[in-house]
Structures are given as structure tokens and as C-alpha cells.
Design a protein around this motif. Structure first.
Motif, PDB file in Angstrom:
ATOM      1  N   ALA A   1     -31.893  -5.542  41.852  1.00  0.00           N
ATOM      2  CA  ALA A   1     -31.101  -5.914  43.107  1.00  0.00           C
ATOM      3  C   ALA A   1     -30.190  -6.877  43.589  1.00  0.00           C
ATOM      4  O   ALA A   1     -29.457  -7.051  44.356  1.00  0.00           O
ATOM      5  N   ALA A   2     -29.931  -7.240  42.098  1.00  0.00           N
ATOM      6  CA  ALA A   2     -28.556  -7.901  41.727  1.00  0.00           C
ATOM      7  C   ALA A   2     -27.887  -7.408  41.955  1.00  0.00           C
ATOM      8  O   ALA A   2     -26.798  -7.373  42.637  1.00  0.00           O
TER       9      ALA A   2
ATOM     10  N   THR B   1     -26.183  -5.330  44.425  1.00  0.00           N
ATOM     11  CA  THR B   1     -26.304  -4.078  45.222  1.00  0.00           C
ATOM     12  C   THR B   1     -25.525  -6.113  45.867  1.00  0.00           C
ATOM     13  O   THR B   1     -25.620  -6.051  47.516  1.00  0.00           O
ATOM     14  N   LEU B   2     -26.348  -7.054  45.867  1.00  0.00           N
ATOM     15  CA  LEU B   2     -26.153  -7.897  46.453  1.00  0.00           C
ATOM     16  C   LEU B   2     -24.498  -8.230  47.159  1.00  0.00           C
ATOM     17  O   LEU B   2     -23.446  -8.166  46.265  1.00  0.00           O
ATOM     18  N   PRO B   3     -24.326  -9.059  47.736  1.00  0.00           N
ATOM     19  CA  PRO B   3     -22.765  -8.637  49.283  1.00  0.00           C
ATOM     20  C   PRO B   3     -22.410  -9.314  48.420  1.00  0.00           C
ATOM     21  O   PRO B   3     -21.388 -10.630  49.226  1.00  0.00           O
ATOM     22  N   PHE B   4     -21.323 -10.050  47.373  1.00  0.00           N
ATOM     23  CA  PHE B   4     -21.164 -11.263  46.506  1.00  0.00           C
ATOM     24  C   PHE B   4     -19.265 -10.680  47.262  1.00  0.00           C
ATOM     25  O   PHE B   4     -18.739  -9.279  47.305  1.00  0.00           O
ATOM     26  N   ASP B   5     -18.885 -11.372  47.959  1.00  0.00           N
ATOM     27  CA  ASP B   5     -17.333 -11.474  48.115  1.00  0.00           C
ATOM     28  C   ASP B   5     -16.481 -11.962  47.172  1.00  0.00           C
ATOM     29  O   ASP B   5     -16.555 -13.556  47.542  1.00  0.00           O
ATOM     30  N   THR B   6     -15.441 -12.327  46.622  1.00  0.00           N
ATOM     31  CA  THR B   6     -14.294 -12.618  45.864  1.00  0.00           C
ATOM     32  C   THR B   6     -13.764 -13.698  46.837  1.00  0.00           C
ATOM     33  O   THR B   6     -13.788 -14.878  46.334  1.00  0.00           O
ATOM     34  N   ASP B   7     -13.157 -13.509  47.791  1.00  0.00           N
ATOM     35  CA  ASP B   7     -12.668 -14.442  48.570  1.00  0.00           C
ATOM     36  C   ASP B   7     -13.182 -15.661  48.943  1.00  0.00           C
ATOM     37  O   ASP B   7     -12.677 -16.921  49.303  1.00  0.00           O
ATOM     38  N   THR B   8     -14.379 -15.324  49.437  1.00  0.00           N
ATOM     39  CA  THR B   8     -15.651 -17.027  50.328  1.00  0.00           C
ATOM     40  C   THR B   8     -15.662 -17.373  48.580  1.00  0.00           C
ATOM     41  O   THR B   8     -15.507 -18.693  49.249  1.00  0.00           O
TER      42      THR B   8
ATOM     43  N   ARG C   1     -27.583 -17.967  46.556  1.00  0.00           N
ATOM     44  CA  ARG C   1     -27.336 -18.053  48.041  1.00  0.00           C
ATOM     45  C   ARG C   1     -27.707 -17.220  48.229  1.00  0.00           C
ATOM     46  O   ARG C   1     -28.887 -16.376  49.714  1.00  0.00           O
ATOM     47  N   GLN C   2     -27.228 -15.903  47.591  1.00  0.00           N
ATOM     48  CA  GLN C   2     -26.699 -14.028  47.845  1.00  0.00           C
ATOM     49  C   GLN C   2     -28.580 -13.842  47.420  1.00  0.00           C
ATOM     50  O   GLN C   2     -29.312 -13.330  49.020  1.00  0.00           O
ATOM     51  N   LEU C   3     -29.222 -14.295  46.702  1.00  0.00           N
ATOM     52  CA  LEU C   3     -30.534 -13.752  46.242  1.00  0.00           C
ATOM     53  C   LEU C   3     -31.417 -14.710  48.001  1.00  0.00           C
ATOM     54  O   LEU C   3     -32.611 -13.275  47.923  1.00  0.00           O
ATOM     55  N   LEU C   4     -31.409 -16.021  48.341  1.00  0.00           N
ATOM     56  CA  LEU C   4     -32.174 -16.418  49.577  1.00  0.00           C
ATOM     57  C   LEU C   4     -32.023 -15.075  50.835  1.00  0.00           C
ATOM     58  O   LEU C   4     -32.791 -14.491  51.659  1.00  0.00           O
ATOM     59  N   ARG C   5     -30.403 -15.268  50.501  1.00  0.00           N
ATOM     60  CA  ARG C   5     -29.908 -14.688  51.804  1.00  0.00           C
ATOM     61  C   ARG C   5     -31.018 -12.760  52.152  1.00  0.00           C
ATOM     62  O   ARG C   5     -30.784 -12.320  53.234  1.00  0.00           O
ATOM     63  N   ALA C   6     -30.908 -12.048  51.126  1.00  0.00           N
ATOM     64  CA  ALA C   6     -31.636 -10.969  51.323  1.00  0.00           C
ATOM     65  C   ALA C   6     -32.510 -11.081  50.585  1.00  0.00           C
ATOM     66  O   ALA C   6     -33.589  -9.759  50.766  1.00  0.00           O
TER      67      ALA C   6
ATOM     68  N   ILE D   1     -25.639 -13.472  36.755  1.00  0.00           N
ATOM     69  CA  ILE D   1     -26.696 -14.960  36.842  1.00  0.00           C
ATOM     70  C   ILE D   1     -27.534 -14.339  37.928  1.00  0.00           C
ATOM     71  O   ILE D   1     -28.938 -14.292  37.424  1.00  0.00           O
ATOM     72  N   ALA D   2     -27.556 -13.893  39.198  1.00  0.00           N
ATOM     73  CA  ALA D   2     -28.634 -12.882  39.976  1.00  0.00           C
ATOM     74  C   ALA D   2     -29.144 -12.110  39.131  1.00  0.00           C
ATOM     75  O   ALA D   2     -30.490 -12.552  39.273  1.00  0.00           O
ATOM     76  N   GLY D   3     -28.922 -11.384  38.679  1.00  0.00           N
ATOM     77  CA  GLY D   3     -29.439 -10.099  37.614  1.00  0.00           C
ATOM     78  C   GLY D   3     -30.437 -10.914  36.772  1.00  0.00           C
ATOM     79  O   GLY D   3     -32.042 -10.925  36.915  1.00  0.00           O
ATOM     80  N   LEU D   4     -30.326 -12.365  35.768  1.00  0.00           N
ATOM     81  CA  LEU D   4     -31.232 -13.054  34.535  1.00  0.00           C
ATOM     82  C   LEU D   4     -32.233 -13.373  36.152  1.00  0.00           C
ATOM     83  O   LEU D   4     -33.225 -13.736  35.629  1.00  0.00           O
ATOM     84  N   LEU D   5     -31.515 -14.454  36.982  1.00  0.00           N
ATOM     85  CA  LEU D   5     -32.038 -15.311  37.977  1.00  0.00           C
ATOM     86  C   LEU D   5     -33.538 -14.255  37.685  1.00  0.00           C
ATOM     87  O   LEU D   5     -34.468 -14.691  38.324  1.00  0.00           O
ATOM     88  N   THR D   6     -33.350 -12.850  38.425  1.00  0.00           N
ATOM     89  CA  THR D   6     -34.146 -11.824  39.051  1.00  0.00           C
ATOM     90  C   THR D   6     -34.966 -10.870  38.192  1.00  0.00           C
ATOM     91  O   THR D   6     -36.173 -10.122  38.861  1.00  0.00           O
ATOM     92  N   THR D   7     -35.150 -11.383  37.005  1.00  0.00           N
ATOM     93  CA  THR D   7     -35.566 -10.573  35.607  1.00  0.00           C
ATOM     94  C   THR D   7     -36.340 -11.573  35.125  1.00  0.00           C
ATOM     95  O   THR D   7     -37.696 -11.322  34.599  1.00  0.00           O
ATOM     96  N   LEU D   8     -35.750 -12.568  34.517  1.00  0.00           N
ATOM     97  CA  LEU D   8     -36.664 -13.366  33.589  1.00  0.00           C
ATOM     98  C   LEU D   8     -37.920 -13.728  34.337  1.00  0.00           C
ATOM     99  O   LEU D   8     -38.208 -14.454  35.598  1.00  0.00           O
ATOM    100  N   GLY D   9     -38.681 -13.979  33.152  1.00  0.00           N
ATOM    101  CA  GLY D   9     -40.181 -14.079  33.770  1.00  0.00           C
ATOM    102  C   GLY D   9     -41.287 -12.630  34.667  1.00  0.00           C
ATOM    103  O   GLY D   9     -42.420 -12.307  34.553  1.00  0.00           O
TER     104      GLY D   9
END
Length: 381
Positions: free
Chosen positions: A5-6, A8-15, A129-134, A372-380
Motif C-alpha cells: 500500500a505504501a 502507491t501513496l501519492p507522495f509529491d516532492t514539491d509539496t 498523513r498519506q496513510l490517513l488520507r488513503a 517510513i510508510a512501508g514500515l508503519l504498514t508492515t510492522l506488527g
């Protein structure tokens, strides 16, 4: 939960970069509690807007506050979860922005504290933020602890850090990545010392020979201290304050020294050497006090299993991460030494930390946030 899931999250460099710039623009040197608290206001508000329950923990020892953000989770607050541990204080005094303005030059972005460690802290918040939005659920609850004094050894927050780590199953520390982009799985032990030399005052113009300079004594001690450095244990003096009037032989001179070793026994031997220092003359006295200490953190099976997961995720994203034990302490020293699986150096890539050339590599923002998002969705899971 998979790490997929992490990816495909829409991270944007400029933002991300614009948000990080606003954090770097809020100067927050450790010894300016009001400045640090302004930075805590900014970060605490962002975390509250994401839905975290915010605790503002008052500072002590004349230092700033801390912010603890707990995100609601179906398992409840009693479940051991993931602690994201970061600091918002920097070494750069107020006014550094005039000498180190926030600016983009090619692939780099410059600014005070932008790499150490506002960059890593910001991308950790962005990952949440991106995990919550998705609407991507994490297997474990997430707590973010933002501290105020890491750059001076965490004298006012070590108890808070250890209390939070004791409730955690994993600790993630978004300190800057290593020069090769790798992460940190252990850190050297560090001890700080406060020295005071006391001499004999006299008029430097008419009675110079009657005085005994405390400044001269500290200069002698500085040479002796730094000459004690070996491959096993290093010694350095980084701060000296002495004298009030140029026409007076200085009565007092103060210094701060640092010792670092890969093994605790080597640091203990170094501490004994420092505490055994004596004045070089009978007319001058020397006092040496031990300051804050960071214990050695050595990787164990839990740390290496955590690293293996991180490397697997990084490979899926498209890059590799090595691991190493590192000098330059962090709050990961405390959590790692407690035996809580800790992974450090998860932040952005950059260089020249603690200087007027501090910068990040802009291209590292999205991959490291995704890690970091990938670790948050995987650990546990």
C-alpha cells in the motif's frame, strides 16, 4: 498488512519540500526555549490536524517543551506500538537564516536544521498523513514523540524517552541517513564533561606576574585531553568560556568536553581518565564533573530483524540500504540500549550538518517517506 500500500501513496516532492521549508524557517536552537516552543507549536498543530491526541509536556531545566502525539487505533492505547522518536531543536542560533538562507540550488535544499533533523521528522509526519488520507490502517498504534534537547545530550528528556520506549514494540528514529544512504543499527557511547579552572586574579597591566590565568590552565588541559584520543576512545573540547576583562588575569575558565567510544568499557576507561585530570600547577585548581551520557547501543537480533524488513521495503521501492553502527549519538542510544528494537538513520539524505552549508538531497524526500510508510504498514502484521 503488506508494505504494498505504501508503494502507491501519492507522495509529491514539491509539496513535501514546501512544508519542510516552513519548518526550517522556524529557527529553534536548543538553548532558546521560546524558539523551540514555537517550533513545537507548528508541529503539534500539524499532528493535531491529522487526528492525533496531543500532549504538550512542559519543559524543565530551562529548556523547551515536548510534544507527544498518539494516533487513535482499534487496538487501544494499551497495545505496544510504534514510537517515532525525533527532536526539533537544532544547533543553529537565532539569526542563522541570514547566513544560511533557505534556498534550492540544483538537487539540494539548504537551511538550518533542514537535515538534522527537521527533514526526517517532516517526512515521518508526511508518511502518516498519506496513510490517513488513503485510509490505510496500520497493524500497530503510532505515537510520535518530539523532543527539545537532543543536540545537548537530552538532559531533560531521557526519562520521558525511556518511558515512551518502554511502552513501544518498535522505535523508528528519522535522523539523517548515512552518507551512503544507509540506516543506523547501533551507536557509540558518549559522555560529556564540564571543567572549571580557578586561578588567581591580578591586574594584567601592572601586576601580571602576580596572577595565575585560569584560561591558560584550560588551554593546557585542552591539549592534554585531545592528546588522549585513541582508536578506541576519542576526546575533544568544544566549548571554552573564560575571563571578563582583557586587563585582568582570568580567575575562572570553563570548558565542555566530549568523549566517544564504540564499546562501553572503553568509554568507562575514558571517563576515569577525565575524572582523574589534575591542575598543572599548585596555584591553579581544576574541577571536572561528568555531564550527560549516552549508553552504547549494540545491534541485537530484534534490531537486525527490523533492519531486514526495512531493507526489503527499500528494495521494493527501488533502492538499497546498508546498515552500520555510528558515532554521533542520538536518542536511539537510549531506546536501543533498553533492548527495544530500534532503527535509526531513517531520515533524509544530506550533508554538512551543524554547519552553514547544511543541506538535503531533494530527491531523497519521497523514497525515504515511502520507506517510513512501508514500515508503519508492515510492522506488527
Amino acid at each position: 498488512m503488506s508494505h504494498a500500500a505504501a508503494l502507491t501513496l501519492p507522495f509529491d516532492t514539491d509539496t513535501i519540500l514546501e512544508g519542510l521549508k516552513s519548518w526550517a524557517a522556524c529557527e529553534s536552537p536548543t538553548f532558546d526555549a521560546a524558539a523551540v516552543n514555537r517550533m513545537m507549536d507548528i508541529a503539534g498543530r500539524e499532528l493535531a490536524l491529522l487526528g492525533a491526541n496531543i500532549d504538550r509536556i512542559p519543559g524543565r531545566l530551562g529548556l523547551g517543551d515536548c510534544v507527544r502525539a498518539r494516533f487513535p487505533h482499534p487496538s487501544g492505547e494499551t497495545t505496544a506500538g510504534i514510537l517515532i522518536l525525533a527532536h526539533l531543536d537544532t544547533v543553529h542560533p537565532i539569526g542563522t537564516l541570514e547566513k544560511l538562507p533557505i534556498r534550492v540550488e540544483g538537487p539540494l535544499c539548504y537551511g538550518p536544521g533542514i537535515c538534522d533533523m527537521k527533514g526526517g521528522t517532516y517526512i515521518a509526519v508526511e508518511a502518516i498523513r498519506q496513510l490517513l488520507r488513503a485510509k490505510v490502517a496500520t497493524p500497530l498504534p503510532i505515537t510520535v514523540l518530539l523532543t527539545c534537547d537532543e543536540e545537548i545530550g537530552s538532559p531533560s528528556t531521557r526519562d520521558l524517552i525511556e518511558a515512551e520506549a518502554a511502552r513501544a514494540r518498535y522505535v523508528l528514529v528519522p535522523e539523517p541517513a548515512r552518507p551512503d544512504g544507509g540506516v543506523v543499527t547501533g551507536r557509540y557511547a558518549i559522555a560529556r564533561f564540564n571543567l572549571r579552572a580557578t586561578g588567581k586574579p591580578s591586574h594584567a597591566g601592572s601586576r601580571l606576574g602576580e596572577g595565575r590565568s585560569a584560561i591558560r590552565e584550560i588551554c593546557r588541559q585542552t591539549l592534554a585531553i585531545e592528546e588522549m584520543t585513541t582508536e578506541d576512545c576519542t576526546f575533544s573540547v568544544g566549548v571554552i568560556h573564560g575571563g571578563q576583562w582583557v586587563n585582568c588575569v582570568a580567575t575562572h575558565c570553563d570548558a565542555e568536553a566530549l568523549s566517544m567510544a564504540k564499546r562501553q568499557e572503553d568509554l568507562d576507561a575514558g571517563v576515569a581518565k577525565m575524572l582523574g585530570l589534575r591542575a598543572t600547577g599548585n596555584d591553579v585548581s581544576l574541577e571536572v564533573k561528568r555531564g550527560v551520557t549516552r549508553p552504547v547501543w549494540e545491534p541485537d537480533a530484534g534490531v537486525m530483524a527490523l533492519y531486514d524488513k526495512a531493507r526489503y521495503i527499500a528494495n521494493a521501492i527501488g533502492f538499497d540500504i546498508a546498515h552500520q553502527s555510528s558515532g554521533g549519538g542520538s536518542d536511539g542510544n537510549f531506546t536501543g540500549a533498553m533492548g527495544v528494537p530500534t532503527l535509526d538513520g531513517l531520515g533524509v539524505s544530506g550533508a554538512k550538518m551543524h554547519t552553514l552549508e547544511e543541506h538535503i538531497e531533494i530527491a531523497s524526500l519521497v523514497p525515504r517517506a515511502r520507506l517510513i510508510a512501508g514500515l508503519l504498514t508492515t510492522l506488527g502484521a
